[in-house]
Design a protein around this motif. Structure first.
Motif, PDB file in Angstrom:
ATOM      1  N   TYR A   1       4.086   1.886  -3.744  1.00  0.00           N
ATOM      2  CA  TYR A   1       4.048   1.487  -2.330  1.00  0.00           C
ATOM      3  C   TYR A   1       4.388   2.660  -1.424  1.00  0.00           C
ATOM      4  O   TYR A   1       3.777   2.847  -0.370  1.00  0.00           O
TER       5      TYR A   1
ATOM      6  N   ARG B   1       1.349   2.886   0.799  1.00  0.00           N
ATOM      7  CA  ARG B   1       1.759   2.170   2.001  1.00  0.00           C
ATOM      8  C   ARG B   1       1.059   0.829   2.192  1.00  0.00           C
ATOM      9  O   ARG B   1       0.835   0.389   3.303  1.00  0.00           O
ATOM     10  N   ASP B   2       0.723   0.172   1.083  1.00  0.00           N
ATOM     11  CA  ASP B   2       0.096  -1.138   1.163  1.00  0.00           C
ATOM     12  C   ASP B   2       0.556  -1.948  -0.052  1.00  0.00           C
ATOM     13  O   ASP B   2       0.361  -1.512  -1.195  1.00  0.00           O
ATOM     14  N   THR B   3       1.155  -3.099   0.196  1.00  0.00           N
ATOM     15  CA  THR B   3       1.740  -3.896  -0.878  1.00  0.00           C
ATOM     16  C   THR B   3       0.704  -4.338  -1.898  1.00  0.00           C
ATOM     17  O   THR B   3       0.915  -4.199  -3.104  1.00  0.00           O
TER      18      THR B   3
ATOM     19  N   THR C   1      -2.241  -3.078  -2.604  1.00  0.00           N
ATOM     20  CA  THR C   1      -2.748  -1.924  -3.350  1.00  0.00           C
ATOM     21  C   THR C   1      -1.728  -1.463  -4.380  1.00  0.00           C
ATOM     22  O   THR C   1      -2.085  -1.150  -5.527  1.00  0.00           O
TER      23      THR C   1
ATOM     24  N   SER D   1      -6.267   6.759  -5.158  1.00  0.00           N
ATOM     25  CA  SER D   1      -6.424   5.654  -4.216  1.00  0.00           C
ATOM     26  C   SER D   1      -6.282   6.141  -2.781  1.00  0.00           C
ATOM     27  O   SER D   1      -7.062   5.755  -1.903  1.00  0.00           O
TER      28      SER D   1
ATOM     29  N   ASN E   1      -9.224   6.035   0.031  1.00  0.00           N
ATOM     30  CA  ASN E   1      -9.030   5.122   1.163  1.00  0.00           C
ATOM     31  C   ASN E   1      -8.371   5.806   2.353  1.00  0.00           C
ATOM     32  O   ASN E   1      -7.608   5.194   3.076  1.00  0.00           O
TER      33      ASN E   1
ATOM     34  N   HIS F   1      -8.016   4.161   5.623  1.00  0.00           N
ATOM     35  CA  HIS F   1      -7.181   2.964   5.706  1.00  0.00           C
ATOM     36  C   HIS F   1      -5.694   3.296   5.767  1.00  0.00           C
ATOM     37  O   HIS F   1      -4.863   2.416   5.603  1.00  0.00           O
ATOM     38  N   LYS F   2      -5.368   4.577   5.994  1.00  0.00           N
ATOM     39  CA  LYS F   2      -3.949   4.959   6.042  1.00  0.00           C
ATOM     40  C   LYS F   2      -3.206   4.064   7.017  1.00  0.00           C
ATOM     41  O   LYS F   2      -3.658   3.821   8.115  1.00  0.00           O
ATOM     42  N   MET F   3      -2.052   3.619   6.581  1.00  0.00           N
ATOM     43  CA  MET F   3      -1.264   2.740   7.433  1.00  0.00           C
ATOM     44  C   MET F   3      -0.043   3.479   7.955  1.00  0.00           C
ATOM     45  O   MET F   3       0.600   4.198   7.220  1.00  0.00           O
TER      46      MET F   3
ATOM     47  N   ASP G   1       3.308  -9.778   9.848  1.00  0.00           N
ATOM     48  CA  ASP G   1       3.084  -8.607   9.010  1.00  0.00           C
ATOM     49  C   ASP G   1       4.241  -8.324   8.064  1.00  0.00           C
ATOM     50  O   ASP G   1       4.163  -7.441   7.247  1.00  0.00           O
TER      51      ASP G   1
ATOM     52  N   ASP H   1       3.846  -7.780   4.224  1.00  0.00           N
ATOM     53  CA  ASP H   1       3.286  -6.516   3.762  1.00  0.00           C
ATOM     54  C   ASP H   1       4.129  -5.323   4.176  1.00  0.00           C
ATOM     55  O   ASP H   1       3.771  -4.186   3.895  1.00  0.00           O
TER      56      ASP H   1
END
Length: 196
Positions: free
Chosen positions: A28, A32-34, A36, A76, A80, A83-85, A95, A98
């Motif tokens: 994580y 930075r995505d649960t 994923t 990953s 992606n 899709h960086k968060m 939210d 997540d």
């Protein structure tokens, strides 16, 4: 793992129970995505199980496990990138599922102290996440997983001296970026402004 290699599925279940949560947390911090991170952890254990017959204890099991996880996570992130968060200090309640796991404040903390601490944690997380990939992984393995230089060097497939140089650059970048945070009024004693 040698028992797993010999066909003992109960040993695999033991490894899964023991390392799943630390692995998901580590993943994580990179992706930075649960969802994923959960998917990648599942893929890591799937690869461990598939490779059981070829397993050779040339390094510690955790070193091998985290090398697989690091490679999958970096792939990953590269796949992606769009899709960086960003970590937000204004996470809405919808939210929160997540959101990054947060430390619960001690009961005696005032709300303003908790918000300052949470804000500082978010700034540190953002600073770590903004590092180049290898530096970020090195920091996460060193600080969060508390691995020694030899194991991290094996995971990142570099020499210990190259790793020390990598970590030095990463910590120097963080020191410069987080310097205003350390100098803020209300900063706790004991150098807590360092990346934790």
């Amino acid at each position: 793992m040698l028992d797993v290699k010999a066909g003992d599925d109960a040993s695999f279940n033991f490894l899964l129970r023991k390392y799943r949560t630390p692995l998901v947390n580590f993943l994580y911090r990179i992706v930075r995505d649960t969802a994923t991170a959960e998917d990648l952890a599942q893929e890591v254990f799937l690869r461990v199980y598939r490779a059981r017959e070829q397993y050779s204890p040339s390094a510690k099991f955790t070193t091998w496990l985290f090398r697989i996880a690091t490679n999958l996570a970096l792939n990953s992130v590269r796949d992606n990138r769009h899709h960086k968060m960003e970590v937000s200090i204004d996470i809405s309640s919808s939210d929160e599922e997540d959101a990054a796991p947060r430390e619960l404040p001690a009961r005696e903390k005032r709300i303003d102290e908790h918000l300052i601490e949470q804000d500082r944690s978010d700034i540190i997380r953002r600073a770590i996440f903004s590092l180049p990939e290898k530096q970020r992984v090195a920091i996460l393995l060193h600080k969060y997983e508390e691995m020694d230089y030899a194991d991290i060097a094996k995971i990142l497939e570099c020499s210990e001296s190259a790793l020390k140089s990598l970590l030095f650059r990463a910590y120097e970048t963080l020191r410069v970026e987080l310097a205003p945070l350390v100098a803020q009024p209300g900063t706790h004693r004991g150098g807590e402004g360092r990346a934790q």
